[in-house]
Scaffold this motif. Structure first.
Motif, mmCIF file in Angstrom:
data_model
loop_
_atom_site.group_PDB
_atom_site.id
_atom_site.type_symbol
_atom_site.label_atom_id
_atom_site.label_comp_id
_atom_site.label_asym_id
_atom_site.label_seq_id
_atom_site.Cartn_x
_atom_site.Cartn_y
_atom_site.Cartn_z
ATOM 1 N N ALA A 216 35.863 2.462 33.142
ATOM 2 C CA ALA A 216 36.702 2.468 34.428
ATOM 3 C C ALA A 216 38.091 2.149 34.172
ATOM 4 C CB ALA A 216 35.991 1.558 35.400
ATOM 5 N N LYS A 217 38.440 1.746 33.156
ATOM 6 C CA LYS A 217 39.717 1.450 32.789
ATOM 7 C C LYS A 217 40.515 0.240 33.436
ATOM 8 C CE LYS A 217 40.602 6.055 31.024
ATOM 9 N NZ LYS A 217 41.586 7.449 30.983
ATOM 10 N N GLU A 218 39.604 -0.480 33.658
ATOM 11 C CA GLU A 218 40.126 -1.741 34.652
ATOM 12 C C GLU A 218 40.468 -2.972 33.563
ATOM 13 O OE1 GLU A 218 40.433 -2.235 37.703
ATOM 14 O OE2 GLU A 218 39.530 -0.580 38.572
ATOM 15 N N GLU A 219 41.398 -3.857 34.249
ATOM 16 C CA GLU A 219 41.525 -5.130 33.528
ATOM 17 C C GLU A 219 40.393 -5.865 33.123
ATOM 18 O OE1 GLU A 219 44.480 -5.592 31.998
ATOM 19 O OE2 GLU A 219 45.222 -3.789 32.565
ATOM 20 N N PRO A 220 40.409 -6.900 32.127
ATOM 21 C CA PRO A 220 39.209 -7.717 31.891
ATOM 22 C C PRO A 220 39.211 -8.571 33.136
ATOM 23 C CG PRO A 220 40.536 -7.416 29.974
ATOM 24 C CD PRO A 220 41.432 -7.124 31.108
ATOM 25 N N GLY A 221 37.813 -9.066 33.144
ATOM 26 C CA GLY A 221 37.690 -10.072 34.163
ATOM 27 C C GLY A 221 36.118 -10.157 34.182
ATOM 28 N N PRO A 222 35.564 -11.016 35.278
ATOM 29 C CA PRO A 222 34.160 -11.499 35.412
ATOM 30 C C PRO A 222 33.426 -10.395 36.034
ATOM 31 C CG PRO A 222 35.372 -12.339 37.051
ATOM 32 C CD PRO A 222 36.346 -11.979 36.236
ATOM 33 N N TRP A 223 33.401 -9.183 35.351
ATOM 34 C CA TRP A 223 32.801 -7.914 35.892
ATOM 35 C C TRP A 223 31.183 -8.182 35.908
ATOM 36 C CZ3 TRP A 223 35.533 -4.465 38.506
ATOM 37 C CH2 TRP A 223 36.945 -4.408 38.220
ATOM 38 N N ASP A 239 37.658 -10.051 43.880
ATOM 39 C CA ASP A 239 37.853 -8.933 44.813
ATOM 40 C C ASP A 239 38.274 -7.412 44.272
ATOM 41 O OD1 ASP A 239 37.977 -11.086 46.765
ATOM 42 O OD2 ASP A 239 40.194 -11.448 46.462
ATOM 43 N N ARG A 240 38.107 -7.292 42.938
ATOM 44 C CA ARG A 240 38.156 -5.945 42.744
ATOM 45 C C ARG A 240 36.745 -5.161 42.496
ATOM 46 N NH1 ARG A 240 40.613 -6.639 36.714
ATOM 47 N NH2 ARG A 240 39.658 -8.487 36.952
ATOM 48 N N ALA A 241 36.956 -3.946 42.469
ATOM 49 C CA ALA A 241 35.620 -3.069 42.349
ATOM 50 C C ALA A 241 36.125 -1.952 41.735
ATOM 51 C CB ALA A 241 35.335 -2.785 43.915
ATOM 52 N N ALA A 242 34.850 -1.281 41.041
ATOM 53 C CA ALA A 242 35.005 -0.260 40.306
ATOM 54 C C ALA A 242 33.746 0.674 40.497
ATOM 55 C CB ALA A 242 35.335 -0.410 38.796
ATOM 56 N N ARG A 243 34.103 2.041 40.455
ATOM 57 C CA ARG A 243 32.778 3.016 40.481
ATOM 58 C C ARG A 243 32.999 3.949 39.152
ATOM 59 N NH1 ARG A 243 28.205 4.457 42.873
ATOM 60 N NH2 ARG A 243 28.240 6.752 43.292
ATOM 61 N N ILE A 244 31.807 3.983 38.490
ATOM 62 C CA ILE A 244 31.328 4.753 37.317
ATOM 63 C C ILE A 244 30.284 5.628 37.467
ATOM 64 C CG2 ILE A 244 31.095 4.671 34.904
ATOM 65 C CD1 ILE A 244 32.223 1.800 34.782
ATOM 66 N N LEU A 245 30.775 7.000 37.387
ATOM 67 C CA LEU A 245 29.758 7.999 37.347
ATOM 68 C C LEU A 245 28.799 8.314 36.264
ATOM 69 C CD1 LEU A 245 32.025 10.959 39.409
ATOM 70 C CD2 LEU A 245 30.316 9.112 40.431
ATOM 71 N N PHE A 246 27.590 8.406 36.493
ATOM 72 C CA PHE A 246 26.778 8.857 35.321
ATOM 73 C C PHE A 246 27.003 10.349 34.780
ATOM 74 C CE2 PHE A 246 23.615 6.037 37.829
ATOM 75 C CZ PHE A 246 23.621 5.080 36.710
#
Length: 272
Positions: A216-223, A239-246
């Motif tokens: 997802a190319k997000e910054e590190p965090g408590p994902w 408060d951050r969210a990400a979506r990854i497709l299969f």
């Protein structure tokens, strides 16, 4: 889709403005604008929206704030109290809209936003309510404090249509079928979702971090993983969210496990 969801979907289809089809073929849009993909991504990743209902006393539109999650097929979910004005409005007229906006630097109107129209119905079936409660709490863990209060209930929207504004010269009307995905063949995935997500978050936090930072190319965090459906899975870190497709459609717990293992291996290889 359950019988309960199908009933509300049928009522939404009769709404004025419900779209009979997809985007007009003759609509001129920039080549990089993909309305259906953008709309589905916004729907799955924005956690809070402006809830529009019709005031039961005056008939005027009124807008309030609501936390939003999604059912497996993408149907918006809200958790609201009987004591709230918007709940009384929905009891009088179930028609509503939700504005989901992606915020960022600069002009707010330069960022994508999605308005979803439909009808809301309280989920009464005990099994459905338990399942949707888990999905909502995965997206909004702080709601655990009040989700079991007797006046609170999960409401699901039967989507009729939507309007996507992707920024300057990027806009499209969408049918409800553009946003929602077919889950008729995904009973196995739905049944195993909660345990699979708990397993990933508790035992494979390192893999979840790789999904977020590499795929997802997000910054590190408590994902942490918050949901899975046939098209992909959702992640959150505060408060951050990400979506990854299969890479391929997933419809069972076994397929989910194999796909996640494959994806983390490929992501780690890419990172190396």
């Amino acid at each position: 889709m359950t019988d309960e969801a199908a009933k509300t979907a049928a009522s939404a289809a009769a709404l004025p403005g419900a779209m009979p089809g997809n985007i007009p073929e003759n609509a001129r849009q920039p080549e990089d604008f993909k309305p259906v993909e953008w709309g589905r991504e916004i729907l799955r990743s924005i956690r809070t929206g402006a809830l529009g209902t019709l005031d039961r006393n005056t008939g005027h539109p009124v807008t309030t704030l609501a936390n939003v999650a999604t059912d497996t097929d993408g149907s918006p979910l809200i958790l609201i109290s009987k004591l709230a004005s918007h709940t009384a409005n929905l009891a009088a007229d179930p028609r509503a809209s939700i504005l989901l906006a992606r915020l960022g630097k600069g002009d707010p109107q330069a960022h994508p936003r999605l308005t979803v129209l439909g009808t809301f119905a309280r989920v009464e079936d005990d099994a459905e309510r338990t399942r949707l409660k888990a999905r909502f709490l995965a997206r909004h863990p702080k709601a655990q404090i009040y989700i079991d209060f007797p006046d609170f209930g999960i409401f699901r929207m039967a989507v009729a249509s939507a309007h996507l504004n992707g920024g300057f010269a990027r806009a499209a009307d969408l049918a409800g079928s553009d946003l929602l995905i077919d889950v008729a063949d995904a009973e196995g995935l739905i049944a195993s979702e909660a345990s699979a997500i708990a397993h990933m978050n508790e035992d494979h936090a390192d893999a979840v971090s790789v999904y977020a930072t590499v795929l997802a190319k997000e910054e590190p965090g408590p994902w942490r993983m918050t949901g899975a459906d046939p098209e992909g899975f959702d992640l959150a870190a505060g408060d951050r969210a990400a979506r990854i497709l299969f890479p391929n459609r997933v419809t069972s717990g076994e397929m989910l496990h194999k796909t996640l293992v494959q994806m983390v291996r490929e992501a780690r290889a890419r990172a190396a």
